[in-house]
Each structure stands twice: as C-alpha cells, then as structure tokens.
Write a protein that holds these residues in place. Sequence first.
Motif, PDB file in Angstrom:
ATOM      1  N   PRO A  48       9.864  39.501  13.316  1.00 38.34           N
ATOM      2  CA  PRO A  48      10.441  38.905  14.531  1.00 38.34           C
ATOM      3  C   PRO A  48       9.918  37.509  14.849  1.00 38.34           C
ATOM      4  CG  PRO A  48       9.832  41.195  14.915  1.00 38.34           C
ATOM      5  CD  PRO A  48       9.253  40.812  13.580  1.00 38.34           C
ATOM      6  N   ARG A  49       8.706  37.166  14.386  1.00 37.29           N
ATOM      7  CA  ARG A  49       8.171  35.839  14.684  1.00 37.29           C
ATOM      8  C   ARG A  49       8.927  34.735  13.961  1.00 37.29           C
ATOM      9  NH1 ARG A  49       1.895  37.321  13.736  1.00 37.29           N
ATOM     10  NH2 ARG A  49       2.900  38.421  12.000  1.00 37.29           N
ATOM     11  N   LEU A  50       9.788  35.107  13.004  1.00 39.53           N
ATOM     12  CA  LEU A  50      10.594  34.131  12.266  1.00 39.53           C
ATOM     13  C   LEU A  50      11.986  33.940  12.872  1.00 39.53           C
ATOM     14  CD1 LEU A  50       9.729  35.139   8.593  1.00 39.53           C
ATOM     15  CD2 LEU A  50       8.951  33.107   9.822  1.00 39.53           C
ATOM     16  N   ARG A  51      12.238  34.558  14.032  1.00 33.33           N
ATOM     17  CA  ARG A  51      13.561  34.447  14.647  1.00 33.33           C
ATOM     18  C   ARG A  51      13.816  33.016  15.145  1.00 33.33           C
ATOM     19  NH1 ARG A  51      10.088  36.436  18.487  1.00 33.33           N
ATOM     20  NH2 ARG A  51      10.302  35.648  20.621  1.00 33.33           N
ATOM     21  N   GLU A  52      15.073  32.747  15.464  1.00 30.35           N
ATOM     22  CA  GLU A  52      15.468  31.446  15.998  1.00 30.35           C
ATOM     23  C   GLU A  52      14.893  31.260  17.394  1.00 30.35           C
ATOM     24  OE1 GLU A  52      15.961  28.435  15.830  1.00 30.35           O
ATOM     25  OE2 GLU A  52      18.000  28.270  15.011  1.00 30.35           O
ATOM     26  N   GLN A  53      14.816  30.012  17.836  1.00 28.97           N
ATOM     27  CA  GLN A  53      14.419  29.744  19.209  1.00 28.97           C
ATOM     28  C   GLN A  53      15.326  30.522  20.154  1.00 28.97           C
ATOM     29  OE1 GLN A  53      14.828  25.654  20.446  1.00 28.97           O
ATOM     30  NE2 GLN A  53      13.642  25.952  22.314  1.00 28.97           N
ATOM     31  N   ASP A  54      14.716  31.199  21.121  1.00 29.79           N
ATOM     32  CA  ASP A  54      15.455  32.052  22.042  1.00 29.79           C
ATOM     33  C   ASP A  54      16.076  31.207  23.152  1.00 29.79           C
ATOM     34  OD1 ASP A  54      16.409  34.024  23.669  1.00 29.79           O
ATOM     35  OD2 ASP A  54      14.517  35.115  23.869  1.00 29.79           O
ATOM     36  N   TRP A  55      17.397  31.237  23.229  1.00 30.06           N
ATOM     37  CA  TRP A  55      18.121  30.508  24.278  1.00 30.06           C
ATOM     38  C   TRP A  55      18.478  31.417  25.446  1.00 30.06           C
ATOM     39  CZ3 TRP A  55      20.635  25.457  24.424  1.00 30.06           C
ATOM     40  CH2 TRP A  55      20.159  24.588  23.425  1.00 30.06           C
ATOM     41  N   GLY A  56      17.996  32.644  25.456  1.00 32.95           N
ATOM     42  CA  GLY A  56      18.354  33.586  26.504  1.00 32.95           C
ATOM     43  C   GLY A  56      19.413  34.550  25.999  1.00 32.95           C
ATOM     44  N   ASN A  57      20.082  35.221  26.921  1.00 28.69           N
ATOM     45  CA  ASN A  57      21.084  36.205  26.544  1.00 28.69           C
ATOM     46  C   ASN A  57      22.438  35.518  26.366  1.00 28.69           C
ATOM     47  OD1 ASN A  57      19.141  38.335  26.665  1.00 28.69           O
ATOM     48  ND2 ASN A  57      19.292  38.259  28.899  1.00 28.69           N
TER      49      ASN A  57
END
Length: 214
Positions: A84-93
Amino acid sequence: MRIILLRHGQSLGNVDELAYCRVPDHALPLTPRGEQEAADAGPRIKALVGGRPVAVYVSPYVRTRATLRGLDLGEQAERVVAEPRLREQDWGNLQDPVQQEVLKHQRHAFGHFFFRLPNGESGADVDDRLAAFLVDLETRMARDGHPATALVVSHGLTIRLLCRRLFGWSIELFESLSNLETCEHRVLTHDGTRWHLDRPFTQWRDSPDGDTQT
C-alpha cells in the motif's frame, strides 16, 4: 542490488479525468491500450531480469496489478507483495469535477510537494511513506535468499518521489521533473556504496536551485 521501477499502463483516468468522479481512484482499470502497453513491456522487463528470480512490489490499485499480470513474469516472480505504501497520491474519495480543477490550479501555484489536498495527501505525505518502504526494501534485499533484483510497479508521482528520497534530490528538482510515460521504466543499481539511475527523468524546466539528477 537492482530496483526496476515501472509505471502502470494507460488507465481510464489517463484518458478521462471525469472518471475520478464516478470510479474510486484505486479501482480505475487499464484501457485496452494500457493492457497492450503492459504486454509489450513484458519482454523488456524479462530481458532486464535476465532469467533470474525477481521480487515484485506492486501498488494494490487495480491498474498496477493489471499491469503486473500483463507482464506475464511467470515463475520469475519469486514473490509478489501488494504494498500500500506504493499507491498513488491520495486525492480523497470520489471527486467533484469543479473542485478537482480548482485544486489542480492551487496545487500548481503552491507546489506539488507541500500542497495538501483537503481530503487527501500532500507530496510530502507520500514521500514519508516511501521513506519507510525504502528502509524495509533495502533491509530485505540485504538478506540472504532475497532476489538481487526488485521490480516496483507503481505510479508516476510515486516513482518520482521514490527517486527523490533515494537520491536526496531537492524538492525544487522533484517539482521540475515529469512523470514517466505509461509503462516506461527506470533501473536503479547499487554499486556497494550508492545507488545509480540508468537514465534521467525528463525535465520540463531547470531546477530553480540548480540541483541536478547526477
């Protein structure tokens, strides 16, 4: 030790920004072109691996896991870890299209590293989680029995920040770099003392502080 960094293939979000308003970011699929890009990247990645085992660390998003499947690494992938630490920057829901456009302009003016999305992350937040991932990865790769090559299948901004952290690049340099193209890769090699990048990222401007990728 080597780390191969691969960006996912073209996704629905790459061709339709409004897709983020109806499909969660983590669930966006590859387009048919993205599926073909992943299949085309397979022989290139296999040639880099050279018939030896590889440890794979992949963002758990649908588009990155689909890209990994398209590579068809078979038994060469000695282990596959959904990280999970390799996921994309979180822009919200699910995103509002009007607010999304406003935030993009604000982020560009403020700077991609420090600007925190109201319901998501800043680039600095992503940088922090990647720092922890890199410590774990280097520790694992130093152990007996871990393949000498790791394949990281991730996202454009995430890959840039991973390199920023690994090479100690300035924030100004990071913000001057372009993302890799879909299914484009870079190879990081450790010579026993330090990491080396096989070729630089494209820069859309010189870094204001004079920092370089060398």
